[in-house]
Design an enzyme around this catalytic site. Sequence first.
Site, mmCIF file in Angstrom:
data_model
loop_
_atom_site.group_PDB
_atom_site.id
_atom_site.type_symbol
_atom_site.label_atom_id
_atom_site.label_comp_id
_atom_site.label_asym_id
_atom_site.label_seq_id
_atom_site.Cartn_x
_atom_site.Cartn_y
_atom_site.Cartn_z
ATOM 1 N N THR A 98 27.341 19.550 -14.285
ATOM 2 C CA THR A 98 27.400 19.988 -15.531
ATOM 3 C C THR A 98 25.558 19.626 -15.721
ATOM 4 O O THR A 98 25.325 21.116 -16.731
ATOM 5 C CB THR A 98 28.174 18.743 -16.159
ATOM 6 N N TYR A 122 35.934 14.783 -10.486
ATOM 7 C CA TYR A 122 35.991 14.901 -11.631
ATOM 8 C C TYR A 122 36.454 14.942 -12.543
ATOM 9 O O TYR A 122 37.059 15.960 -12.496
ATOM 10 C CB TYR A 122 34.233 15.908 -11.311
ATOM 11 N N LYS A 127 34.324 10.654 -10.456
ATOM 12 C CA LYS A 127 33.669 10.712 -11.282
ATOM 13 C C LYS A 127 33.793 10.499 -12.616
ATOM 14 O O LYS A 127 34.818 11.760 -12.988
ATOM 15 C CB LYS A 127 32.457 11.210 -11.655
#
Length: 298
Positions: A45, A134, A163
């Site tokens: 990101t 994620y 994550k």
Amino acid sequence: MELKGVVVPMATPFKYNGDIDYEGLKWLIDYTINNGVNALFPNSTTGEFVSLREEEQINFVKKTIEFSNKKVPILPGITTNSTQLSIFLGKTYLDYGADGLIVMPPFFYKLKESELYMHFSTIAKSLDAPIILYNNPFTTGTVIPISIYEKLAKEHSNVIGVKITYDNFDYIRKSIEVMKGLRKNFYILTGMVQMFLPVLIMGGDGTVSGLANVFPKLHVELYNEFVSGHYDKALELNKKILQISRIYDIGFSNPSATKAALELMNSPIKSYVRMPLREEDAENKIKIKRIIDEVNKY
């Protein structure tokens, strides 16, 4: 594969004309590895992966593996809106030598829990590599239910961790409690710099922090002091971590703020981002520089 400590979601350096700056990438890889980080996460990101064309994503991963000389694990992102495309990218990156893969939920389709499970399960079955989930509801609009972590971890030994970029203490606490109860080597890392120490205290394993591009040594020192039982030192370092987290409060976006900070610390990386993101203006850069100077003073 062990997934602990500091993982860097790598910024993607750009030249003035918008091309990827591979000299800047090499510098960033050397800088972060030399400061002791535990793994690199290209196509993140922070790295504006949604602004990269498919061939750019693939070449960025290839160059990251090449420049790193495999000194640390390379964990590319394979998030797309297509299960099959994510699998294709994963196989391509593994052929180049990637050590594991990171995947978010699709960010266009809002899937039901059963569909989300099938997306991740199909990816895990199709790729012979460690898979890190994620959870980033800010960008995907989806909070991954903890029950999906549990089901995937039971059925796929290669699903090794998550994550979590979500500032919900109860969600993180429950994730750690459930998943560590199921499998002690299921790794849980935070994607929010201000949650780094709290997640370690709750029994998590580390961070995937965009500001580790800028301050890798600070992140590594906090982790090392904590796991060594030097809690007073970890608490002092956390004060600096909280200071640098203000950079994201100032910035127009996390990627633009990260790159502005890299530029302001006199690295070769410039603050260029791709539209629709906006480069930090002069006023914001002054504020960010002030924080950098404050942190470096002590």
